[in-house]
Design an enzyme around this catalytic site. Structure first.
Site, PDB file in Angstrom:
ATOM      1  N   ALA A 186       8.528  -7.270   3.674  1.00  0.00           N
ATOM      2  CA  ALA A 186       9.154  -7.484   4.980  1.00  0.00           C
ATOM      3  C   ALA A 186      10.464  -8.245   4.880  1.00  0.00           C
ATOM      4  CB  ALA A 186       8.197  -8.249   5.900  1.00  0.00           C
ATOM      5  N   LYS A 187      10.737  -8.857   3.726  1.00  0.00           N
ATOM      6  CA  LYS A 187      11.881  -9.748   3.600  1.00  0.00           C
ATOM      7  C   LYS A 187      13.152  -8.982   3.215  1.00  0.00           C
ATOM      8  CE  LYS A 187       9.567 -13.605   4.406  1.00  0.00           C
ATOM      9  NZ  LYS A 187       8.149 -13.275   4.273  1.00  0.00           N
ATOM     10  N   HIS A 188      14.214  -9.741   2.897  1.00  0.00           N
ATOM     11  CA  HIS A 188      15.534  -9.152   2.687  1.00  0.00           C
ATOM     12  C   HIS A 188      15.618  -8.295   1.439  1.00  0.00           C
ATOM     13  CE1 HIS A 188      16.249 -12.441   5.498  1.00  0.00           C
ATOM     14  NE2 HIS A 188      17.299 -11.767   5.898  1.00  0.00           N
TER      15      HIS A 188
END
Length: 394
Positions: A186-188
């Site tokens: 879900a992160k960058h």
């Protein structure tokens, strides 16, 4: 990230391409699978990207928080101040070390740790402050640094939401004594699971490298290069290593981070414009002193407008295929913390009130223009419909 239906737009999703696949396949064909050359290469690449002297790769963002607190010497009975509005991993790591989490409230507009609420919580047992860059918005690090220095406590940045953000022109990853990132899908950027701690302190970095490797002073690759089998366990550590496979993926993803950040900010700008004239909701505020990394886009429902009900709005949006979520239930309201530490409602009233009103809106770089329009149209339709119907019922 996956979703149960192809028609649902999730709140987050990883973006993988053939370069990523090729990078992983290259490692699969190599002599190294874990704790090999790609680990050090990824560490150096991310340290250079944010401008830190040191970076230490770990198996998850949670492991990164744990290792950071270990490096700072947090131990039994030590108090660590953290915001109520965060994911449980932030404060779980305090408990892992035998410490006591002390919950501070957040500011109403941004839901970031409120510097004005910290001083009253500091005691002789306070050892650290954890700032959480909630949604990707950097905290007020000048104010937090001033408090930390005056009280001789460590400053920790849980920057798991904020890779690529800036505060007053300074990169997230250099703003605290230790700075924590997560590489969850879900992160960058994504390594499957994974985390990193950046620091300007080589001693902290060395402690964390031992900690991730069972407390052993050298790893397998170092011993192979030295032509020796001998090792010594000098601390009690964990198996928190990140593999070469994952680090190869991280290196490939890091090259695309600038364009992904631009896309995240563009989507957020579209939402800002689309929701500006919608009185039923309020996006979180953004300080002019920061460059927001937009891991999440959170809106607050204005419940006083016709008694708008978050549960009904959530269900209606999910029924329309909009994968809204809620980030987060305040940590001090979870049963474990209430039973272990005696926390409960009223401890962080701003965080608690925001939780009752919040929804996380889909935002990820691979979103199409059609998906952005669909999210905006569905939210507008649902909140206006429920506002009217509930106002009429009242």
């Amino acid at each position: 990230m996956t979703t149960s239906s192809p028609n649902v737009i999730p709140y987050a999703r990883q973006w993988l391409d053939e370069d990523d696949v090729a990078a992983v396949c290259e490692v699969l064909r190599s002599a190294w699978m874990t704790t090999g050359p790609k680990v050090a290469e990824f560490e150096r690449a991310l340290a250079d990207w944010v401008g830190a002297k040191e970076a230490v790769a770990l198996s998850s963002g949670t492991a990164a928080v744990h290792a950071a607190l270990y490096a700072l010497g947090i131990g039994p009975g030590d108090e660590v101040i953290a915001p109520g509005m965060t994911f449980v991993a932030t404060t779980n790591a305090i408990v892992f070390q035998g410490g006591i989490p002390v919950f501070a409230d957040v500011t109403p507009g941004s839901l970031l740790l409120d510097p004005g609420k910290i001083e009253a919580l500091i005691t002789p047992r306070t050892r650290a402050l954890i700032a959480v860059d909630y949604t990707g918005h950097p905290c007020d690090y000048d104010a937090l640094r001033d408090i930390a220095q005056r009280h001789d406590v460590a400053l920790v940045a849980d920057a798991c939401h904020a890779l690529g953000g800036q505060y007053k022109g300074r990169h997230v990853g250099t703003l605290a004594d230790v700075n924590i990132f997560s590489f969850h899908p879900a992160k960058h950027l994504c390594t499957g699971e994974g985390g990193m701690v950046t620091t300007q302190n080589p001693e902290y970095a060395e402690r964390m490298r031992r900690f991730r490797n069972h407390g052993i002073a050298t790893d397998f690759r170092q011993r192979a290069e030295q032509g020796t089998w001998y090792y010594e366990m000098v601390d009690l550590g964990y198996n928190y290593r990140l593999t070469d496979l994952q680090c190869a993926l991280g290196i490939s993803q890091l090259r695309k981070l600038p364009q992904w950040l631009r896309r995240r900010r563009e989507i957020a700008r579209r939402y800002d414009e689309g929701f500006r004239d919608l009185p039923e909701i309020s996006p979180l505020t953004v300080s002019p002193e920061v460059s927001h990394a937009y891991h999440l886009y959170v809106i607050l429902l204005n419940l006083d407008r016709g008694q708008l009900d978050r549960g009904r709005v959530y269900k209606a949006l999910r029924d329309e295929g909009i994968g809204v979520n809620v980030h987060y239930i305040p940590v001090h309201l979870h049963p474990f913390y209430r039973q272990r530490f005696g926390t409960g409602p009223g401890l962080c009233p701003v965080a608690e009130a925001a939780y009752e009103r919040m929804l996380t809106v889909p935002l990820f770089p691979a979103m199409t223009e059609e998906e952005i329009d669909r999210v905006q149209a569905a939210i507008t339709h649902v909140v206006q419909l429920h506002h009217r119907s509930e106002a009429s019922a009242s």
